[in-house]
Enzyme design. Sequence first.
Site, short mmCIF file in Angstrom:
data_model
loop_
_atom_site.label_atom_id
_atom_site.label_comp_id
_atom_site.label_asym_id
_atom_site.label_seq_id
_atom_site.Cartn_x
_atom_site.Cartn_y
_atom_site.Cartn_z
N LYS A 87 0.83 -1.19 0.00
CA LYS A 87 0.00 0.00 0.00
C LYS A 87 0.87 1.25 0.00
O LYS A 87 1.87 1.34 0.74
CB LYS A 87 -0.90 0.02 1.23
CG LYS A 87 -1.86 -1.17 1.32
CD LYS A 87 -2.97 -1.08 0.30
CE LYS A 87 -3.98 -2.19 0.49
NZ LYS A 87 -5.15 -2.04 -0.40
N ASP B 116 -0.75 -0.10 -4.46
CA ASP B 116 -2.17 0.21 -4.35
C ASP B 116 -2.35 1.52 -3.59
O ASP B 116 -1.92 1.64 -2.44
CB ASP B 116 -2.88 -0.93 -3.61
CG ASP B 116 -4.40 -0.81 -3.62
OD1 ASP B 116 -4.91 0.20 -4.14
OD2 ASP B 116 -5.06 -1.73 -3.12
N GLU C 136 -2.50 0.52 -8.55
CA GLU C 136 -3.91 0.20 -8.38
C GLU C 136 -4.68 1.37 -7.79
O GLU C 136 -4.22 2.01 -6.85
CB GLU C 136 -4.04 -1.02 -7.46
CG GLU C 136 -5.44 -1.55 -7.30
CD GLU C 136 -5.46 -2.87 -6.54
OE1 GLU C 136 -6.47 -3.16 -5.87
OE2 GLU C 136 -4.45 -3.61 -6.60
N GLU D 129 -12.22 -2.66 -8.07
CA GLU D 129 -12.85 -3.16 -6.85
C GLU D 129 -13.99 -2.27 -6.37
O GLU D 129 -14.86 -2.72 -5.64
CB GLU D 129 -11.82 -3.33 -5.72
CG GLU D 129 -11.31 -2.03 -5.13
CD GLU D 129 -10.42 -2.25 -3.91
OE1 GLU D 129 -10.95 -2.22 -2.80
OE2 GLU D 129 -9.21 -2.46 -4.10
N ASP E 71 -14.94 -7.75 -8.63
CA ASP E 71 -15.10 -8.45 -7.36
C ASP E 71 -16.56 -8.89 -7.25
O ASP E 71 -17.47 -8.06 -7.36
CB ASP E 71 -14.73 -7.52 -6.20
CG ASP E 71 -14.63 -8.24 -4.85
OD1 ASP E 71 -15.39 -9.21 -4.65
OD2 ASP E 71 -13.82 -7.83 -4.01
N HIS F 145 -10.23 -8.50 -7.40
CA HIS F 145 -10.14 -8.09 -6.00
C HIS F 145 -10.92 -9.12 -5.19
O HIS F 145 -11.95 -9.62 -5.64
CB HIS F 145 -10.72 -6.70 -5.82
CG HIS F 145 -10.73 -6.22 -4.40
ND1 HIS F 145 -11.85 -6.32 -3.59
CD2 HIS F 145 -9.76 -5.66 -3.64
CE1 HIS F 145 -11.58 -5.83 -2.41
NE2 HIS F 145 -10.32 -5.42 -2.40
#
Length: 370
Positions: free
Chosen positions: A174, A203, A229, A255, A278, A305
């Site tokens: 992250k 992400d 992401e 997602e 997702d 996701h």
Amino acid sequence: MKITKLRPLILHAPVTRGGIADSTHSITHWGAPGVAIHTDSGHVGYGFSGTHAHLPTDRLIVDCITNSFGPLLIGEDPCEVRALWEKLYHQSEIYWVGRAGITHLALGAIDIALWDLKAKQAEQPLWKLLGGTNQKKVEAYNTDGGWLNWPMETLVSDCQRMIDEEGYRAVKIKIGGPSANEDLRRVEAVRTALGPDVRIMTDVNGRWSLPRAIQTGGRLHDFDITWIEEPICFDDLEGHRRLAQSISTPIAMGEQLYLATQFRDFIHAGAVHYVQPDIVRLAGITEWWQVADLAHCYRLDVVPHVGDMCQVHQHLCLAHPACSLLEYIPWLRDWMLHPAIVEDGYYVAPETPGAGMEPTAEAIAKINQI
């Protein structure tokens, strides 16, 4: 086989080390509001959504399942999954108050439970029912060591452990913190520790403005990052298109998209390179499959996701030709009767009939306490 009743379920599972954070949220538990669909044959199908374990919201989801959609399901044949999806989507009064968000999460949980029933009735794991083969290899990349609240030393050691001890060849970390330079230092530290042969994904969870995404995202190329992401606001189609034209690192997202038509627009605009549908945000497996087929037509990789904590998505990736890579997060592992298994960095094809969402007896007992 006919549906006789629906039983609402709410499951709250603790996350890693008591709490994790990305650029926008911190959570201690993952919520799985869902449903058990009972039939006159004795088969029971299970389907869950995925939330940040907010009990009032979870109750809204299961209330929608049982009171808005439930009456339309009693007496129906659960194996007619796609026809039932169309019926619930178009004939429920929910159609007039929202075609995404809570209503979509509720429909998704039902759709998963129906596919679970269909696979159980056929006495096959879902991936086989959908035409997959256990000769296919689906690689796992691990997200559960790259959280933004980990200090640099923990981030690097966790990623190193996943590679050296657990057999992964890909990890996600992250970024999106207050400092762009700190984001880049985190990425550089992980790349230095893992070497050039490990794939690293990043992400941002939609945190950046477009100018920062162009500036900071453009520098990720120096570290051979597989993708960036959700770099900017999830719904900003034009911003993602402009960013894709401005940087060389591919963009992954999806997602937070709830409708197949939203994926259509992003894909057609060239605003996404790795497509991340997702089942818990889309309305289950039925709509997810539409998105995966669409992405495949554009020759884009589908890398879901896993709001279901990979239990159902492993089946879908084994069956769909656009999928060869899948996220792994273990938060529901101790709550499922047949948890997803990764060995040497690859998913092991499940052999138990169904979609893999059946909770353990201990989990059912905890559900009853919520």
